[in-house]
Scaffold this active site. Sequence first.
Site, PDB file in Angstrom:
ATOM      1  N   GLY A 144      -3.934   4.286  -8.059  1.00 26.80           N
ATOM      2  CA  GLY A 144      -4.189   3.802  -9.067  1.00 26.80           C
ATOM      3  C   GLY A 144      -5.443   2.720  -9.020  1.00 26.80           C
ATOM      4  O   GLY A 144      -6.246   2.481  -9.809  1.00 26.80           O
ATOM      5  N   THR A 201      10.880   0.518 -12.181  1.00 27.04           N
ATOM      6  CA  THR A 201       9.888   1.144 -11.612  1.00 27.04           C
ATOM      7  C   THR A 201      10.544   1.408 -10.337  1.00 27.04           C
ATOM      8  O   THR A 201      11.550   1.347  -9.977  1.00 27.04           O
ATOM      9  CB  THR A 201       8.536   0.198 -11.417  1.00 27.04           C
ATOM     10  OG1 THR A 201       7.448   1.043 -11.081  1.00 27.04           O
ATOM     11  CG2 THR A 201       8.696  -0.990 -10.416  1.00 27.04           C
ATOM     12  N   SER A 252      -6.897  -4.299  -0.373  1.00 26.19           N
ATOM     13  CA  SER A 252      -5.643  -4.226  -1.314  1.00 26.19           C
ATOM     14  C   SER A 252      -4.788  -5.376  -1.400  1.00 26.19           C
ATOM     15  O   SER A 252      -4.132  -5.667  -2.072  1.00 26.19           O
ATOM     16  CB  SER A 252      -5.332  -3.108  -1.400  1.00 26.19           C
ATOM     17  OG  SER A 252      -4.706  -2.215  -0.137  1.00 26.19           O
ATOM     18  N   GLY A 257      -3.611   5.638  -2.287  1.00 27.40           N
ATOM     19  CA  GLY A 257      -2.385   6.066  -2.105  1.00 27.40           C
ATOM     20  C   GLY A 257      -1.854   7.027  -3.346  1.00 27.40           C
ATOM     21  O   GLY A 257      -2.048   7.953  -3.555  1.00 27.40           O
ATOM     22  N   LYS A 297      -1.611  -5.242  -6.848  1.00 25.33           N
ATOM     23  CA  LYS A 297      -0.681  -4.698  -7.966  1.00 25.33           C
ATOM     24  C   LYS A 297      -0.426  -5.579  -9.147  1.00 25.33           C
ATOM     25  O   LYS A 297       0.129  -4.956  -9.971  1.00 25.33           O
ATOM     26  CB  LYS A 297       0.626  -4.383  -6.948  1.00 25.33           C
ATOM     27  CG  LYS A 297       0.437  -3.185  -6.115  1.00 25.33           C
ATOM     28  CD  LYS A 297       0.156  -1.839  -6.724  1.00 25.33           C
ATOM     29  CE  LYS A 297       0.539  -0.746  -5.836  1.00 25.33           C
ATOM     30  NZ  LYS A 297       0.344   0.564  -6.630  1.00 25.33           N
ATOM     31  N   LYS A 319      -9.965 -13.633  10.347  1.00 25.90           N
ATOM     32  CA  LYS A 319      -8.828 -14.703   9.833  1.00 25.90           C
ATOM     33  C   LYS A 319      -8.220 -14.271   8.796  1.00 25.90           C
ATOM     34  O   LYS A 319      -7.623 -15.155   8.089  1.00 25.90           O
ATOM     35  CB  LYS A 319      -9.436 -16.257   9.897  1.00 25.90           C
ATOM     36  CG  LYS A 319     -10.392 -16.434  11.317  1.00 25.90           C
ATOM     37  CD  LYS A 319      -9.653 -16.314  12.564  1.00 25.90           C
ATOM     38  CE  LYS A 319     -10.594 -16.467  13.839  1.00 25.90           C
ATOM     39  NZ  LYS A 319      -9.918 -16.222  14.929  1.00 25.90           N
TER      40      LYS A 319
END
Lengths: 321, 321
Positions: free
Chosen positions: B178, B71, B299, B175, B49, B268
């Site tokens: 984007g 936001t 992500s 989700g 993000k 890991k």
Amino acid sequence: MFREVEAAHQRIKKFVNSTPVLTSSTLDKITDSNCFIKCENFQKTGSFKFRGACNALSQLSIMQKKKGVITHSSGNHAQALALAAELLGIKAIIAMPQDASPLKVAATEDYGARIITCGNHPTDREKAVEPLIEKHGYTLIHPSNDLRIIAGAGTVAYEFIKEVGKLHYIFSPVGGGGLLSGTAIASKHLVPSIKIIGVEPKNADDAYQSLKAGRIIPVKNPNTIADGLRSSLGSNTFRIIRQNVDQIITVSEEEIVAAMQFLLERMKLVVEPSGAVSIAGVLSKQLDLKSKRVGIIISGGNIDLTDFFARLRKRMHLVNQ
Amino acid sequence: MFREVEAAHQRIKKFVNSTPVLTSSTLDKITDSNCFIKCENFQKTGSFKFRGACNALSQLSIMQKKKGVITHSSGNHAQALALAAELLGIKAIIAMPQDASPLKVAATEDYGARIITCGNHPTDREKAVEPLIEKHGYTLIHPSNDLRIIAGAGTVAYEFIKEVGKLHYIFSPVGGGGLLSGTAIASKHLVPSIKIIGVEPKNADDAYQSLKAGRIIPVKNPNTIADGLRSSLGSNTFRIIRQNVDQIITVSEEEIVAAMQFLLERMKLVVEPSGAVSIAGVLSKQLDLKSKRVGIIISGGNIDLTDFFARLRKRMHLVNQ
């Protein structure tokens, strides 16, 4: 012995992961230096030990390979030797202490090694393997004092410095001393001015005590969360460390856990306590690292997350109901 | 829109981490393919993000920068926007739902953003920010539907393919859409034959339902552990995904946790549930990936390990007594 490290690098490169080097602006800010982190937690079997195991087993004679190998280890060398033996088609017998992490025992068995259980005291391990060597002619691959293991461990720093260039300092954990010995040999050859710093738990400070006394003082009751660092220096590692290492520093149990937490929470790296002591040493600020280029070796990432996932699943089912 | 991704890459490269690509012989064996994992859990603020936030804020006018930005986000976009705003000297206001992870709320505050708390329902978030925009003239930076956010997110796949070369498949979580939109734009331009696969939780399958119906069907009560994927597609992300994405597949909650466990224990890597869904999609074997080169985007890695460390310290003190 640098040539042995170079030869090991050639010998094992088809088996091992060339692990990534990471940086962290947060760590640089906290330490006011330029840190490079060599991530051996990403090595096959989850620790640097796989390098030495591959190097040692690749050099056995046909007869030795046929008879099989034996070792004693609390976990990381056990897993490493088991996988290396499996890849090379060699039988492996591993003596593991009763208090070894169940996850490490299971992983070692998964790689096809035969496990024998021994007592928790450091000397129990050797007692367990000796009669078997006598009876079956197995070759002992010592987890840290074996020169082939040391040369294999030296490929970590070899790769590291070839990638990032000149460093002012390199920090490595020290338990039995194999990694620190290999690191010192490779680093001092490539960068003669480099300072080699070994970091060990205060609660298992045999390397610190041994260097101070000028003779090997084995650790008595190592009471540390860093299960990979409970062993003591051997004849070879003591000699190499004494000649090549600039300083041994010690860190508290809380410093080890805080370093591990920094690595997991901030850097998203799963690191075991033994693997985090080198970062703990850097964060402890015992050395003035201002504006220096600092290499840090994270030796492994084998922690038991069973509890964490059990709780996560439980919470998830509660939410989903 | 590929030019926007290229421009974003130039614009943000001095702020963002160029995250590493990892491979795993175990994963390759399980999937019978050649997997490459792009690790945005190593991105600043712990998720991809940060790329979109930097790209959006860098393009504001002087007047917009002066007034500040606002936001709504459950956590990762919140932290990303907060740090990007701090770096650029812009005031940031963030509406976070009551059920947001306390760790994500604390991190967002640490970066100097002002937090306002809103309800847990997806529509509550927009209701919370609208009056503030009207009153103070803040610029809204939507977490996924904003074209500057999408272009920034596209730099993940841009960097990824520039590094590893041609891929047959690329898997991305979905989700708000984007990341998947940016991934599709960058990937299809660089490798026209690539198949773009979006993966989402079965319990929040609005992208799957929306593509099937040909119109946006917002998710109603997203009951998933993947807190970053509870939001729904917007007008831009729906359009881009419809045009460019080959398939949306869904995974169960257990598949998400199992993927996370694989990543933590075997690779890991600290990965959050939302970050692990793409691996869950690959491991679910819904697609035949035999001998293919498969790109997988992780992500983010923002999970709460407070409990884990509290228990570790407790156990440590018990041992040390």
